[in-house]
Design a protein around this motif. Structure first.
Motif, PDB file in Angstrom:
ATOM      1  N   ALA A 155      22.946  31.372  27.232  1.00  0.00           N
ATOM      2  CA  ALA A 155      22.059  31.886  28.275  1.00  0.00           C
ATOM      3  C   ALA A 155      22.586  31.466  29.645  1.00  0.00           C
ATOM      4  O   ALA A 155      23.755  31.087  29.799  1.00  0.00           O
ATOM      5  N   TRP A 156      21.697  31.498  30.632  1.00  0.00           N
ATOM      6  CA  TRP A 156      22.112  31.250  32.006  1.00  0.00           C
ATOM      7  C   TRP A 156      21.024  30.510  32.765  1.00  0.00           C
ATOM      8  O   TRP A 156      19.836  30.668  32.487  1.00  0.00           O
ATOM      9  N   ILE A 157      21.443  29.704  33.719  1.00  0.00           N
ATOM     10  CA  ILE A 157      20.540  29.170  34.729  1.00  0.00           C
ATOM     11  C   ILE A 157      21.136  29.608  36.068  1.00  0.00           C
ATOM     12  O   ILE A 157      22.199  29.137  36.473  1.00  0.00           O
ATOM     13  N   GLY A 158      20.482  30.565  36.703  1.00  0.00           N
ATOM     14  CA  GLY A 158      21.100  31.192  37.856  1.00  0.00           C
ATOM     15  C   GLY A 158      22.386  31.873  37.420  1.00  0.00           C
ATOM     16  O   GLY A 158      22.403  32.640  36.454  1.00  0.00           O
ATOM     17  N   LEU A 159      23.473  31.557  38.090  1.00  0.00           N
ATOM     18  CA  LEU A 159      24.776  32.137  37.751  1.00  0.00           C
ATOM     19  C   LEU A 159      25.612  31.224  36.868  1.00  0.00           C
ATOM     20  O   LEU A 159      26.775  31.525  36.594  1.00  0.00           O
ATOM     21  N   ALA A 160      25.041  30.113  36.427  1.00  0.00           N
ATOM     22  CA  ALA A 160      25.784  29.156  35.602  1.00  0.00           C
ATOM     23  C   ALA A 160      25.424  29.318  34.129  1.00  0.00           C
ATOM     24  O   ALA A 160      24.250  29.527  33.789  1.00  0.00           O
ATOM     25  N   PRO A 161      26.399  29.215  33.238  1.00  0.00           N
ATOM     26  CA  PRO A 161      26.087  29.274  31.808  1.00  0.00           C
ATOM     27  C   PRO A 161      25.164  28.128  31.395  1.00  0.00           C
ATOM     28  O   PRO A 161      25.228  27.023  31.951  1.00  0.00           O
ATOM     29  N   MET A 162      24.306  28.382  30.416  1.00  0.00           N
ATOM     30  CA  MET A 162      23.402  27.359  29.897  1.00  0.00           C
ATOM     31  C   MET A 162      23.281  27.548  28.388  1.00  0.00           C
ATOM     32  O   MET A 162      22.893  28.616  27.915  1.00  0.00           O
ATOM     33  N   ARG A 163      23.631  26.528  27.647  1.00  0.00           N
ATOM     34  CA  ARG A 163      23.600  26.593  26.181  1.00  0.00           C
ATOM     35  C   ARG A 163      22.179  26.326  25.680  1.00  0.00           C
ATOM     36  O   ARG A 163      21.541  25.363  26.103  1.00  0.00           O
ATOM     37  N   CYS A 164      21.683  27.178  24.811  1.00  0.00           N
ATOM     38  CA  CYS A 164      20.354  27.001  24.226  1.00  0.00           C
ATOM     39  C   CYS A 164      20.494  26.894  22.713  1.00  0.00           C
ATOM     40  O   CYS A 164      20.365  27.884  21.984  1.00  0.00           O
ATOM     41  N   VAL A 165      20.781  25.696  22.255  1.00  0.00           N
ATOM     42  CA  VAL A 165      20.944  25.402  20.837  1.00  0.00           C
ATOM     43  C   VAL A 165      20.064  24.201  20.507  1.00  0.00           C
ATOM     44  O   VAL A 165      20.122  23.176  21.206  1.00  0.00           O
ATOM     45  N   PRO A 166      19.221  24.275  19.482  1.00  0.00           N
ATOM     46  CA  PRO A 166      18.297  23.175  19.192  1.00  0.00           C
ATOM     47  C   PRO A 166      19.001  21.852  18.936  1.00  0.00           C
ATOM     48  O   PRO A 166      20.052  21.792  18.291  1.00  0.00           O
ATOM     49  N   GLY A 167      18.407  20.792  19.498  1.00  0.00           N
ATOM     50  CA  GLY A 167      18.882  19.437  19.275  1.00  0.00           C
ATOM     51  C   GLY A 167      17.808  18.617  18.591  1.00  0.00           C
ATOM     52  O   GLY A 167      16.632  18.978  18.592  1.00  0.00           O
ATOM     53  N   GLU A 168      18.199  17.495  18.005  1.00  0.00           N
ATOM     54  CA  GLU A 168      17.257  16.706  17.206  1.00  0.00           C
ATOM     55  C   GLU A 168      16.410  15.766  18.049  1.00  0.00           C
ATOM     56  O   GLU A 168      15.228  15.571  17.759  1.00  0.00           O
ATOM     57  N   ASP A 169      16.989  15.146  19.055  1.00  0.00           N
ATOM     58  CA  ASP A 169      16.197  14.241  19.896  1.00  0.00           C
ATOM     59  C   ASP A 169      16.545  14.496  21.351  1.00  0.00           C
ATOM     60  O   ASP A 169      17.638  14.971  21.673  1.00  0.00           O
ATOM     61  N   TRP A 170      15.574  14.193  22.228  1.00  0.00           N
ATOM     62  CA  TRP A 170      15.738  14.597  23.614  1.00  0.00           C
ATOM     63  C   TRP A 170      16.914  13.916  24.297  1.00  0.00           C
ATOM     64  O   TRP A 170      17.713  14.581  24.972  1.00  0.00           O
TER      65      TRP A 170
END
Length: 275
Positions: free
Chosen positions: A118-133
Motif C-alpha cells: 500500500a501507500w502512505i502519501g507517495l511513499a510505499p507502505m507494507r501492510c502485512v500482519p505482525g505478531e506483536d506491536w
C-alpha cells in the motif's frame, strides 16, 4: 477524464472545476459534486478506497463516501470545508476513540479489500500482519524507511545505527490492534463548520497512539479538546505523552524519505527519545 468518471459512477460530468495537483472536482448530471483523483501508482486508488470504506464501516468518524474506483481512478463525494470549532474537535476525539476501538485483525493488517503493498502519501507502505506491536513497528514502520533514506544518501551510517539501536528499545505494548487512519496529519482533517472529516487514509491495524501522535506532529486545531474528548471514551495508557516521539518516528521517517534532509533532524531527535 470524463469517461472513467461516467463509467465508475454511472453519471455524466456536466462541469469540471480545478483543484490542486491531480485532483479535480466534477459536477455530475444528478447534481452531486465529487472529487476525482488519479492514482500515482498501481494499487494506490484501490488501497485508499478500501481504507475509506473500512473507516466508514466503524460508524465512528466522518469520511467521504466512495462513489467509484478502479486501478487508476478514485471518485469520492466532495466535503464542503468551513471553520473548525471546539465542539467539532470534541466530536472528532470521541469518534477517533470509537474508530480505534473497532479494531483490526492484527498489527499491520490491511483493510478488507486492501493491499499488502500500500501507500502512505507517495511513499510505499507494507501492510502485512505482525505478531506483536514492538517488533512489527520496528520491522515494518521504522527500518524500511531508514534503509530507503540511507540508500538515498539522506542518513549516514552512524544515523542508521542510531535507529537500529532505538528499535531494540521499543517498549512492548499490551494495546490491542486499533483501526487506524494511518496518516492523520492536520492536512487530512477537513472541517465543515460542524464536523471534522478524515480524508486520504493509509489505513491499517496499528497502535492507537500513532494516530494521536501524528495529530501532535503538525498541529491540529483544538487539539486539547480532541484529546480530552478521546480520553473520556478511551483513557490512554499511563505515560502516553512520553511515547509521542516513538510514535512520530514513522511519519517523520516517511517525510524524510519523501522530502529529504529537512526532516532528518526531527527523525533523529525522535529516535533519541528512546534512550
Amino acid at each position: 477524464m470524463t469517461d472513467p468518471v461516467a463509467r465508475l459512477t454511472g453519471h455524466a460530468v456536466t462541469e469540471w472545476r480545478p483543484m490542486s495537483g491531480d485532483l479535480r472536482e466534477a459536477v455530475l448530471d444528478d447534481g452531486r459534486v465529487v472529487v476525482v483523483k488519479r492514482g500515482h501508482a498501481p494499487g494506490a486508488t484501490t488501497a485508499e478506497a478500501a481504507g475509506l470504506r473500512w473507516l466508514a464501516a466503524a460508524d465512528a468518524v466522518a469520511v467521504p463516501s466512495v462513489a467509484g474506483h478502479d486501478e487508476k481512478w478514485l471518485v469520492v463525494d466532495r466535503v464542503l470545508t468551513g471553520r473548525s470549532s471546539a465542539a467539532a474537535a470534541e466530536r472528532l476525539g470521541r469518534g477517533l476513540a470509537r474508530l480505534h476501538a473497532a479494531g483490526a485483525p492484527a498489527f499491520g493488517a490491511p483493510p478488507p479489500g486492501g493491499l499488502a503493498d500500500a501507500w502512505i502519501g507517495l511513499a510505499p507502505m507494507r501492510c502485512v500482519p505482525g505478531e506483536d506491536w514492538a517488533s512489527w513497528y520496528a520491522s515494518d514502520r521504522v527500518l524500511p524507511y531508514v534503509r530507503r533514506a540511507v540508500d538515498a544518501g539522506t542518513f549516514d551510517a552512524a544515523e542508521a545505527t542510531l535507529f537500529e539501536r532505538a528499535c531494540g528499545r521499543i517498549p512492548a505494548s499490551a494495546e490491542p490492534p486499533a483501526r487506524l487512519h494511518g496518516d492523520l496529519w492536520t492536512g487530512n482533517v477537513l472541517w465543515d463548520g460542524r464536523e471534522a472529516w478524515l480524508i486520504d487514509p493509509a489505513a491499517h491495524g496499528g497502535h492507537r497512539e500513532t494516530d494521536l501522535a501524528m495529530l501532535h506532529l503538525f498541529g491540529c486545531p483544538h487539539l486539547d479538546r480532541v484529546l480530552g474528548a478521546y480520553e473520556e471514551i478511551a483513557p490512554l495508557a499511563e505515560g502516553w505523552a512520553g511515547r509521542i516521539g516513538l510514535h512520530q518516528l514513522f511519519p517523520l521517517l516517511v517525510h524524510t524519505v519523501l522530502f529529504g534532509r529537512s526532516y532528518a533532524g526531527q527523525a533523529v531527535a525522535a529516535a533519541k527519545t528512546l534512550g
